[in-house]
Design a protein around this motif. Sequence first.
Motif, PDB file in Angstrom:
ATOM      1  N   ASN A   1     -33.595   1.270  46.068  1.00  0.00           N
ATOM      2  CA  ASN A   1     -34.410   0.675  47.124  1.00  0.00           C
ATOM      3  C   ASN A   1     -34.065  -0.806  47.205  1.00  0.00           C
ATOM      4  O   ASN A   1     -33.888  -1.465  46.178  1.00  0.00           O
TER       5      ASN A   1
ATOM      6  N   VAL B   1     -41.596  -2.118  47.601  1.00  0.00           N
ATOM      7  CA  VAL B   1     -40.827  -1.032  48.209  1.00  0.00           C
ATOM      8  C   VAL B   1     -41.156   0.327  47.574  1.00  0.00           C
ATOM      9  O   VAL B   1     -40.310   1.191  47.463  1.00  0.00           O
TER      10      VAL B   1
ATOM     11  N   PRO C   1     -42.082   4.012  47.204  1.00  0.00           N
ATOM     12  CA  PRO C   1     -41.889   5.096  48.177  1.00  0.00           C
ATOM     13  C   PRO C   1     -43.190   5.814  48.532  1.00  0.00           C
ATOM     14  O   PRO C   1     -44.063   5.974  47.692  1.00  0.00           O
TER      15      PRO C   1
ATOM     16  N   LEU D   1     -40.392   9.382  51.432  1.00  0.00           N
ATOM     17  CA  LEU D   1     -39.320   8.780  50.643  1.00  0.00           C
ATOM     18  C   LEU D   1     -39.229   9.382  49.248  1.00  0.00           C
ATOM     19  O   LEU D   1     -38.135   9.527  48.702  1.00  0.00           O
TER      20      LEU D   1
ATOM     21  N   TRP E   1     -35.971  10.777  47.293  1.00  0.00           N
ATOM     22  CA  TRP E   1     -35.532  10.413  45.940  1.00  0.00           C
ATOM     23  C   TRP E   1     -35.478  11.625  45.012  1.00  0.00           C
ATOM     24  O   TRP E   1     -34.622  11.701  44.124  1.00  0.00           O
TER      25      TRP E   1
ATOM     26  N   VAL F   1     -31.545   2.312  50.256  1.00  0.00           N
ATOM     27  CA  VAL F   1     -32.704   2.572  51.098  1.00  0.00           C
ATOM     28  C   VAL F   1     -33.305   1.209  51.412  1.00  0.00           C
ATOM     29  O   VAL F   1     -33.908   0.567  50.562  1.00  0.00           O
TER      30      VAL F   1
ATOM     31  N   HIS G   1     -35.772  -1.287  53.053  1.00  0.00           N
ATOM     32  CA  HIS G   1     -37.173  -1.303  53.473  1.00  0.00           C
ATOM     33  C   HIS G   1     -37.448  -2.507  54.374  1.00  0.00           C
ATOM     34  O   HIS G   1     -36.893  -3.581  54.157  1.00  0.00           O
TER      35      HIS G   1
ATOM     36  N   ALA H   1     -38.187   2.454  56.748  1.00  0.00           N
ATOM     37  CA  ALA H   1     -37.056   2.362  55.818  1.00  0.00           C
ATOM     38  C   ALA H   1     -35.878   3.153  56.388  1.00  0.00           C
ATOM     39  O   ALA H   1     -36.059   4.117  57.143  1.00  0.00           O
TER      40      ALA H   1
ATOM     41  N   ALA I   1     -32.184   4.888  55.026  1.00  0.00           N
ATOM     42  CA  ALA I   1     -31.245   5.211  53.955  1.00  0.00           C
ATOM     43  C   ALA I   1     -29.844   5.191  54.537  1.00  0.00           C
ATOM     44  O   ALA I   1     -29.579   5.811  55.572  1.00  0.00           O
TER      45      ALA I   1
END
Length: 195
Positions: free
Chosen positions: A9, A22, A24, A28, A32, A143, A145, A177, A179
């Motif tokens: 992140n 950040v 998740p 998210l 992960w 990722v 943010h 966010a 990725a």
Amino acid sequence: MRPLRYAINVTLDGCVHHEAGVAPDEELMGFWTAEMQRADAALYGRTTYEMMQSAWRRPESGVWPDWMDEWEIPFAEAIDRIPKHVVSSTLGAVDWNADLVRGDLGAAVRALKAQPGEGLSVGGVTLPLALTELGLIDEYTFVVHPVLAGHGPRLLDGLSERVRLELVERREFASGAVAQRYRAAAMRDVDGGES
């Protein structure tokens, strides 16, 4: 040879500290969890190993703590069971399904990559910088943010040379966010061939 993948992140201003705001959300955390499930083993430095262990190791009771939301449990289970390799010259021993990596970092990681499997995951800040310097990371997932942290360690801060990457996947989340998955670009020599 199994690929070495770095995923982290990061804020818009490049901060990667776990307290940079950040954390998740459910969507998210699912991402992960899938990332962790893509790996046969994880590679951590001492600091990241200890941080992950304090948060995600299954308690001796076998019951996940009350602070953990139901949607965090699949990630906790995935990271708890995966084999871990810990790079440290200060730890005397490790547990939590882990072993110590000592000696020449490049040689040790090349040996891990040479083992059969789907891939290795690396996390943290300092160790990924060293592995990038050695040219050992095959894939990077950032990722990003929508947060400006203004302080803390920065992504691959201190890298001695530019590393070219090729975007292979991009995914947006409801939180804002994004990725972005990259693979290390092949270096081109003056004749146009790959090296």
